[in-house]
Design an enzyme around this catalytic site. Sequence first.
Site, short mmCIF file in Angstrom:
data_model
loop_
_atom_site.label_atom_id
_atom_site.label_comp_id
_atom_site.label_asym_id
_atom_site.label_seq_id
_atom_site.Cartn_x
_atom_site.Cartn_y
_atom_site.Cartn_z
N ASP A 111 17.72 78.21 5.36
CA ASP A 111 19.08 77.77 5.64
C ASP A 111 19.51 76.72 4.62
O ASP A 111 19.55 75.53 4.90
CB ASP A 111 19.16 77.20 7.06
CG ASP A 111 20.59 76.87 7.47
OD1 ASP A 111 21.53 77.47 6.90
OD2 ASP A 111 20.77 76.02 8.36
N LYS A 118 22.41 77.40 2.69
CA LYS A 118 23.86 77.58 2.57
C LYS A 118 24.30 77.62 1.11
O LYS A 118 25.07 76.78 0.64
CB LYS A 118 24.60 76.48 3.33
CG LYS A 118 24.29 76.47 4.83
CD LYS A 118 25.04 75.37 5.54
CE LYS A 118 24.74 75.38 7.04
NZ LYS A 118 23.35 74.97 7.34
N PHE A 119 23.84 78.64 0.40
CA PHE A 119 24.18 78.78 -1.02
C PHE A 119 25.68 78.77 -1.23
O PHE A 119 26.43 79.53 -0.60
CB PHE A 119 23.59 80.08 -1.58
CG PHE A 119 22.09 80.11 -1.59
CD1 PHE A 119 21.36 79.13 -2.22
CD2 PHE A 119 21.40 81.14 -0.97
CE1 PHE A 119 19.98 79.16 -2.25
CE2 PHE A 119 20.02 81.19 -0.98
CZ PHE A 119 19.30 80.19 -1.62
#
Length: 243
Positions: A72, A74-75
Amino acid sequence: MPDLTVNHPEIPCEERLILALDVDDAKRARECVEQLGDSVRFYKLGLELCMAGGYFELLDWLVGRGCRVFVDLKFFDVPRTVGAAVRALSRTGATFATVHGNDAMLRAAVENRGDLQILAVTVLTSLDSGDLSDLGFACDPEQLVVSRARRALELGCDGVVCSGLEAARLREEFSGRLKVVTPGIRPVANVDDQKRTVDVEQAFRNGADHIVMGRPILQAADPAEAARAVQARIAALFSGAGA
């Protein structure tokens, strides 16, 4: 409360709980995993651990133990960079990765995912309508979640991350075509920074496929027992649904 609809019956019941390893270093994370034992089979690794060092060694260690891993991070970057990052991550054995971006970013992630499953972030569970207004979104959270989920589906994403409050609307709109991962699960009255929360049963009845829990388990007097209690609630719910 709505009846339970099992959109993805292939998911093992014990993998529907994802434990958020929101601790401050990889050594502590390993200690938590060993303490939890077989009560948890799916772990989320977030930004705090990534900044602490040892993140990918921890990921490898978890995969080596037969655990599922949700990356997790969140690119959010130019599409070429997002695609390259996802392509590198796809070689690690992780199961899920989050992307929090526009169409081009999501498309780049999908095109480079390999066996990695891409989850589009909709609206963070720490945000409410007032926060969205501050960010320039003149709509309520549900409208924005549905809009982003529709875009994610069209672009080929495997699922979305959203509050359990919006999961029911996504179930109605998309009939299980997207996996729904729901953070912000609180088994009792909520007193922390999460604003749009539901409990375990409500999340699944609303349409979640996985729930993410961290502090309510890790901060319990006996984390393994707390995790087993949540797993028992999940098993009872899905058993009653015939899953």
